[in-house]
Design a protein around this motif. Structure first.
Motif, PDB file in Angstrom:
ATOM      1  N   UNK A 179      29.933   5.315  27.836  1.00 31.46           N
ATOM      2  CA  UNK A 179      30.167   6.748  28.026  1.00 31.46           C
ATOM      3  C   UNK A 179      29.662   7.543  26.820  1.00 31.46           C
ATOM      4  N   UNK A 180      29.900   7.030  25.623  1.00 33.00           N
ATOM      5  CA  UNK A 180      29.450   7.676  24.390  1.00 33.00           C
ATOM      6  C   UNK A 180      27.939   7.839  24.382  1.00 33.00           C
ATOM      7  N   UNK A 181      27.218   6.773  24.713  1.00 34.72           N
ATOM      8  CA  UNK A 181      25.758   6.834  24.707  1.00 34.72           C
ATOM      9  C   UNK A 181      25.202   7.627  25.885  1.00 34.72           C
ATOM     10  N   UNK A 182      26.044   7.894  26.881  1.00 30.75           N
ATOM     11  CA  UNK A 182      25.653   8.759  27.989  1.00 30.75           C
ATOM     12  C   UNK A 182      26.123  10.192  27.749  1.00 30.75           C
ATOM     13  N   UNK A 183      26.448  10.506  26.496  1.00 30.70           N
ATOM     14  CA  UNK A 183      26.891  11.847  26.119  1.00 30.70           C
ATOM     15  C   UNK A 183      28.151  12.270  26.867  1.00 30.70           C
ATOM     16  N   UNK A 184      28.967  11.281  27.254  1.00 34.95           N
ATOM     17  CA  UNK A 184      30.242  11.485  27.932  1.00 34.95           C
ATOM     18  C   UNK A 184      30.118  12.202  29.272  1.00 34.95           C
TER      19      UNK A 184
END
Length: 367
Positions: free
Chosen positions: A177-182
């Motif tokens: 989720x973090x690397x998908x900009x949440x």
């Protein structure tokens, strides 16, 4: 205790509920945060709590966390108990007037309990965070920046692996989720194997699992678990890992290193400079966890002072927990599960009780 970890003129008080390895990590984080005084510990294992209190010069020790909260009335409360107690301790801390609560993961035994914690804190105006401290690790912050800059083109898929979904999966899903900009996912498709009666932190968990997560923009993520318990939980090859595939290349993120490669090229595009060879471990605790937790505590204290949103806001943990419990629900119901999740139970334990799975034997994880 190192004098550099002492704080003066503290205007915020903190206590830690649970004096095990993570309780110690949280305690060190408070001692390293200016303006915060660590005033108490609670643990049913009073010998461990007293030993930690003596080492860190913490004035109050209680066996019952209710007594600790009543006696100290802290501003900040860390919840480092097994997940079965998280909801009860969070509610008690809110009732005792805590202004901020920092809780360990895994979040809760059911999605309903996870929602209840977030709702209770929001209704009371209490800042609630969960210790997904890997968001502070330099390797993930650097990788996230490179990916956002388009170094590998547009993201197409994310592949993750870890030993189990309930515990380690909390981190790997949060990092995805973090690397998908949440960005909020739209659905989850999952399958789990329940071959043995396996427990992590006393909680019944799957033997192995596959989770597919889908977003509206067509990006997909897949997480596989299950190599442990056949090998040690601390085997480095069994740790967390992510591969982010883009239209022009990929980022391989594992340990303290990120490798970026462009398709059709033999040479590395970028390599993060982070090195773990010189790290020293403290009582079996990864120093990256100590550092990340200290960063998290400093951030939540800053947020409390300024009214800004903390980096580890409870909504991040809730979204990750939703993916875990949606995986269980997908396997039980044999369907793709649309989000937001509308089932508040834990489909893994409910399904076992209903006869969906018939595990044999027993294996308890050692962490």
């Amino acid at each position: 205790m190192d004098d550099s970890m002492r704080v003066s003129s503290a205007d915020l008080s903190a206590v830690v509920v649970g004096a095990g390895s993570q309780g110690r990590v949280h305690a060190l984080g408070y001692l390293a945060t200016p303006g915060v005084a660590l005033t108490g510990l609670a643990d049913v294992d009073t010998a461990s709590a007293e030993a930690l209190a003596a080492e860190l010069e913490v004035p109050a020790v209680h066996r019952d966390f209710h007594e600790l909260l009543a006696a100290t009335r802290p501003d900040l409360v860390s919840v480092c108990t097994p997940p079965a107690l998280h909801l009860e301790v969070v509610r008690a801390a809110i009732a005792a007037g805590a202004r901020a609560i920092h809780c360990e993961k895994p979040m809760a035994l059911s999605y309903g309990d996870a929602v209840a914690m977030v709702t209770a804190a929001a209704d009371a105006g209490v800042q609630l965070t969960f210790n997904l401290q890997r968001r502070f690790e330099a390797v993930h912050r650097q990788a996230r920046e490179w990916i956002a800059q388009g170094e590998i083109g547009d993201v197409v898929t994310v592949e993750g692996y870890c030993p189990n979904l309930f515990d380690w999966g909390t981190h790997i899903l949060d990092l995805i989720l973090f690397h998908r900009q949440d960005a909020a996912p739209e659905w989850v498709l999952g399958q789990i194997d329940v071959s043995v009666n396996r427990y992590v932190y006393g909680v019944f968990t799957e033997t192995a699992s596959l989770t597919q997560v889908g977003w509206a923009d067509g990006v997909r993520a897949v997480v596989s678990t299950g190599r442990e318990p056949h090998t040690s939980a601390l085997n480095l090859e069994n740790g967390l890992g992510l591969i982010v595939q883009g239209t022009r290349g990929r980022a391989d993120i594992r340990g303290a290193r990120t490798l970026l490669r462009r398709f059709g090229k033999d040479d590395l595009l970028r390599e993060s400079p982070f090195d773990t060879d010189s790290r020293t471990w403290d009582r079996g605790v990864d120093p990256a966890i100590v550092a990340g937790t200290a960063d998290a505590i400093r951030d939540l204290v800053a947020s409390l002072r300024t009214g800004s949103r903390p980096a580890l806001h409870a909504e991040h943990a809730l979204r990750g927990a939703e993916l875990i419990f949606a995986t269980y629900e997908s396997s039980r119901s044999r369907r793709r599960v649309a989000l937001p999740l509308d089932r508040m139970d834990n489909a893994l334990t409910s399904g076992r009780a209903e006869g969906f799975w018939s595990p044999t034997g027993e294996l308890r994880s050692t962490y």
